[in-house]
Design a protein around this motif. Structure first.
Motif, PDB file in Angstrom:
ATOM      1  N   PRO A 237      -6.751   0.613  16.355  1.00  0.00           N
ATOM      2  CA  PRO A 237      -7.784   0.557  16.260  1.00  0.00           C
ATOM      3  C   PRO A 237      -8.140  -0.647  15.377  1.00  0.00           C
ATOM      4  CG  PRO A 237      -7.419   2.513  14.855  1.00  0.00           C
ATOM      5  CD  PRO A 237      -5.969   1.960  15.454  1.00  0.00           C
ATOM      6  N   ARG A 238      -9.187  -1.413  15.724  1.00  0.00           N
ATOM      7  CA  ARG A 238      -9.770  -2.479  15.132  1.00  0.00           C
ATOM      8  C   ARG A 238     -10.867  -2.329  14.271  1.00  0.00           C
ATOM      9  NH1 ARG A 238      -8.717  -8.444  17.433  1.00  0.00           N
ATOM     10  NH2 ARG A 238      -6.572  -8.480  17.738  1.00  0.00           N
ATOM     11  N   ASN A 239     -11.714  -1.103  14.540  1.00  0.00           N
ATOM     12  CA  ASN A 239     -12.947  -0.719  14.112  1.00  0.00           C
ATOM     13  C   ASN A 239     -12.718   0.281  12.833  1.00  0.00           C
ATOM     14  OD1 ASN A 239     -15.328   0.431  13.578  1.00  0.00           O
ATOM     15  ND2 ASN A 239     -15.994   0.599  15.592  1.00  0.00           N
ATOM     16  N   PRO A 240     -13.063  -0.436  11.765  1.00  0.00           N
ATOM     17  CA  PRO A 240     -13.012   0.434  10.379  1.00  0.00           C
ATOM     18  C   PRO A 240     -13.453   1.548  10.535  1.00  0.00           C
ATOM     19  CG  PRO A 240     -14.062  -1.751  10.115  1.00  0.00           C
ATOM     20  CD  PRO A 240     -14.225  -1.551  11.535  1.00  0.00           C
ATOM     21  N   SER A 241     -14.598   1.996  11.426  1.00  0.00           N
ATOM     22  CA  SER A 241     -15.299   3.627  11.430  1.00  0.00           C
ATOM     23  C   SER A 241     -14.052   4.433  12.050  1.00  0.00           C
ATOM     24  CB  SER A 241     -16.439   3.597  12.336  1.00  0.00           C
ATOM     25  OG  SER A 241     -15.995   3.107  13.393  1.00  0.00           O
ATOM     26  N   GLU A 242     -13.153   3.957  12.637  1.00  0.00           N
ATOM     27  CA  GLU A 242     -11.970   4.809  13.200  1.00  0.00           C
ATOM     28  C   GLU A 242     -10.916   5.492  12.421  1.00  0.00           C
ATOM     29  OE1 GLU A 242     -12.149   2.015  17.467  1.00  0.00           O
ATOM     30  OE2 GLU A 242     -10.738   3.997  17.316  1.00  0.00           O
ATOM     31  N   TYR A 243     -10.906   4.574  11.207  1.00  0.00           N
ATOM     32  CA  TYR A 243     -10.128   5.066  10.268  1.00  0.00           C
ATOM     33  C   TYR A 243     -10.568   6.277   9.276  1.00  0.00           C
ATOM     34  CZ  TYR A 243      -6.961   1.054  11.502  1.00  0.00           C
ATOM     35  OH  TYR A 243      -6.274   0.373  12.269  1.00  0.00           O
ATOM     36  N   ASP A 244      -9.356   7.108   8.776  1.00  0.00           N
ATOM     37  CA  ASP A 244      -9.873   8.373   8.447  1.00  0.00           C
ATOM     38  C   ASP A 244      -9.639   8.183   6.583  1.00  0.00           C
ATOM     39  OD1 ASP A 244      -7.795   9.639  10.740  1.00  0.00           O
ATOM     40  OD2 ASP A 244      -9.903   9.896  10.469  1.00  0.00           O
ATOM     41  N   PHE A 245      -8.925   7.403   6.279  1.00  0.00           N
ATOM     42  CA  PHE A 245      -8.734   7.275   4.844  1.00  0.00           C
ATOM     43  C   PHE A 245      -8.648   5.817   4.309  1.00  0.00           C
ATOM     44  CE2 PHE A 245      -8.215  11.560   4.293  1.00  0.00           C
ATOM     45  CZ  PHE A 245      -7.671  12.082   5.253  1.00  0.00           C
ATOM     46  N   TRP A 246      -9.154   5.510   3.024  1.00  0.00           N
ATOM     47  CA  TRP A 246      -9.201   4.199   2.621  1.00  0.00           C
ATOM     48  C   TRP A 246      -8.620   3.993   1.166  1.00  0.00           C
ATOM     49  CZ3 TRP A 246     -10.630   0.005   5.188  1.00  0.00           C
ATOM     50  CH2 TRP A 246     -11.258  -0.039   6.635  1.00  0.00           C
TER      51      TRP A 246
ATOM     52  N   CYS B  24       0.942  -1.141  -0.112  1.00  0.00           N
ATOM     53  CA  CYS B  24      -0.099   0.032   0.034  1.00  0.00           C
ATOM     54  C   CYS B  24       1.050   1.173   0.087  1.00  0.00           C
ATOM     55  CB  CYS B  24      -0.805  -0.112   1.247  1.00  0.00           C
ATOM     56  SG  CYS B  24      -1.804   1.506   1.468  1.00  0.00           S
ATOM     57  N   VAL B  25       0.618   2.050  -1.041  1.00  0.00           N
ATOM     58  CA  VAL B  25       1.465   3.332  -1.014  1.00  0.00           C
ATOM     59  C   VAL B  25       0.660   4.507  -0.752  1.00  0.00           C
ATOM     60  CG1 VAL B  25       1.166   3.498  -3.565  1.00  0.00           C
ATOM     61  CG2 VAL B  25       3.331   4.615  -2.518  1.00  0.00           C
ATOM     62  N   ALA B  26       1.071   5.227  -0.151  1.00  0.00           N
ATOM     63  CA  ALA B  26       0.483   6.283   0.296  1.00  0.00           C
ATOM     64  C   ALA B  26       1.024   7.827  -0.364  1.00  0.00           C
ATOM     65  CB  ALA B  26       0.650   6.613   1.869  1.00  0.00           C
ATOM     66  N   SER B  27       0.281   8.776  -0.668  1.00  0.00           N
ATOM     67  CA  SER B  27       0.640  10.017  -1.023  1.00  0.00           C
ATOM     68  C   SER B  27      -0.081  11.134  -0.004  1.00  0.00           C
ATOM     69  CB  SER B  27       0.172  10.322  -2.550  1.00  0.00           C
ATOM     70  OG  SER B  27      -1.412  10.282  -2.650  1.00  0.00           O
ATOM     71  N   GLY B  28       0.715  12.141  -0.057  1.00  0.00           N
ATOM     72  CA  GLY B  28       0.147  13.170   1.088  1.00  0.00           C
ATOM     73  C   GLY B  28       1.211  13.436   1.918  1.00  0.00           C
ATOM     74  N   ARG B  29       0.845  14.142   3.105  1.00  0.00           N
ATOM     75  CA  ARG B  29       1.982  14.521   4.086  1.00  0.00           C
ATOM     76  C   ARG B  29       1.870  13.789   5.264  1.00  0.00           C
ATOM     77  NH1 ARG B  29       1.212  21.359   4.492  1.00  0.00           N
ATOM     78  NH2 ARG B  29       3.185  20.723   5.602  1.00  0.00           N
ATOM     79  N   ALA B  30       2.812  13.812   6.098  1.00  0.00           N
ATOM     80  CA  ALA B  30       2.942  13.202   7.385  1.00  0.00           C
ATOM     81  C   ALA B  30       2.405  11.846   7.346  1.00  0.00           C
ATOM     82  CB  ALA B  30       1.990  14.300   8.157  1.00  0.00           C
ATOM     83  N   PHE B  31       2.932  11.079   6.539  1.00  0.00           N
ATOM     84  CA  PHE B  31       2.540   9.460   6.762  1.00  0.00           C
ATOM     85  C   PHE B  31       2.907   8.906   7.857  1.00  0.00           C
ATOM     86  CE2 PHE B  31       1.647   5.520   5.105  1.00  0.00           C
ATOM     87  CZ  PHE B  31       2.760   4.727   5.452  1.00  0.00           C
ATOM     88  N   GLY B  32       4.042   9.597   8.515  1.00  0.00           N
ATOM     89  CA  GLY B  32       4.586   9.068   9.692  1.00  0.00           C
ATOM     90  C   GLY B  32       3.678   9.095  10.998  1.00  0.00           C
ATOM     91  N   ASN B  33       2.578  10.114  10.675  1.00  0.00           N
ATOM     92  CA  ASN B  33       1.736  10.161  11.761  1.00  0.00           C
ATOM     93  C   ASN B  33       0.575   9.345  11.865  1.00  0.00           C
ATOM     94  OD1 ASN B  33       3.264  12.346  12.959  1.00  0.00           O
ATOM     95  ND2 ASN B  33       2.457  13.847  11.891  1.00  0.00           N
ATOM     96  N   TYR B  34       0.579   8.684  10.980  1.00  0.00           N
ATOM     97  CA  TYR B  34      -0.717   7.634  10.783  1.00  0.00           C
ATOM     98  C   TYR B  34      -0.397   6.215  11.196  1.00  0.00           C
ATOM     99  CZ  TYR B  34      -3.213  11.125   7.820  1.00  0.00           C
ATOM    100  OH  TYR B  34      -3.700  12.451   7.771  1.00  0.00           O
ATOM    101  N   ALA B  35      -1.346   5.852  11.893  1.00  0.00           N
ATOM    102  CA  ALA B  35      -1.423   4.210  11.962  1.00  0.00           C
ATOM    103  C   ALA B  35      -1.919   3.526  10.799  1.00  0.00           C
ATOM    104  CB  ALA B  35      -1.996   3.828  13.364  1.00  0.00           C
ATOM    105  N   MET B  36      -1.512   2.576  10.479  1.00  0.00           N
ATOM    106  CA  MET B  36      -1.950   1.851   9.338  1.00  0.00           C
ATOM    107  C   MET B  36      -2.767   0.552   9.522  1.00  0.00           C
ATOM    108  SD  MET B  36      -1.360   4.183   7.058  1.00  0.00           S
ATOM    109  CE  MET B  36      -1.544   3.202   5.621  1.00  0.00           C
ATOM    110  N   GLY B  37      -3.503   0.160   9.010  1.00  0.00           N
ATOM    111  CA  GLY B  37      -4.523  -1.011   8.958  1.00  0.00           C
ATOM    112  C   GLY B  37      -4.750  -1.738   7.906  1.00  0.00           C
TER     113      GLY B  37
ATOM    114  N   TRP C 234      -4.680   6.953  19.822  1.00  0.00           N
ATOM    115  CA  TRP C 234      -3.966   6.830  21.194  1.00  0.00           C
ATOM    116  C   TRP C 234      -3.816   5.189  21.109  1.00  0.00           C
ATOM    117  CZ3 TRP C 234      -2.207   9.963  24.425  1.00  0.00           C
ATOM    118  CH2 TRP C 234      -2.940  11.503  24.277  1.00  0.00           C
ATOM    119  N   THR C 235      -4.659   4.323  20.573  1.00  0.00           N
ATOM    120  CA  THR C 235      -4.291   2.785  20.346  1.00  0.00           C
ATOM    121  C   THR C 235      -4.707   2.465  19.126  1.00  0.00           C
ATOM    122  OG1 THR C 235      -6.727   2.266  21.088  1.00  0.00           O
ATOM    123  CG2 THR C 235      -5.051   2.433  22.936  1.00  0.00           C
TER     124      THR C 235
END
Length: 125
Positions: free
Chosen positions: A106-115, A22-35, A103-104
């Protein structure tokens, strides 16, 4: 804003391996947890694995623990899912997702911001 594009899916026999990327574009990738999530026809989207924004924490669904491994390369803005010992039950569309500084993990899909749009994995018996 983060755009995500998955690749690496395909058809594989049971017992085989695949590596999803999975390749990301955009800023501050390091600030995102990835699932990674997956969804089979007629079923709800389910959690597969997640990795923290620092890369130090990981979490796996019980069904894939010891078979799948998630990793990330922040310099390349990439996240990977290594899938070994694949089973027909792993057949699904696989989706990459990003969650901003949780903070932790997440396992809930609704907590993720981008797909991402997903990549299909089919495991034949």
């Amino acid at each position: 804003q983060v755009q995500l594009v998955e690749s690496g899916g395909g058809l594989v026999q049971a017992g085989g391996s695949l590596r999803l990327s999975c390749v990301a574009s955009g800023r501050a990738f390091g600030n995102y947890a990835m699932g990674w999530f997956r969804q089979a026809p007629g079923k709800e989207r389910e959690f597969v694995a997640a990795i923290g924004w620092s890369g130090g924490d990981t979490d796996y669904a019980d069904s894939v623990k010891a078979r799948f491994s998630i990793s990330r390369d922040d310099a390349r803005k990439m996240v990977y899912l290594q899938m070994n010992s694949l089973e027909p039950e792993d057949t699904a569309g696989y989706y990459c997702a990003a969650d901003y500084l949780p903070w932790t993990l997440p396992r809930n899909p609704s907590e993720y911001d981008f797909w991402g749009q997903g990549t299909q994995v089919t495991v034949s018996s």
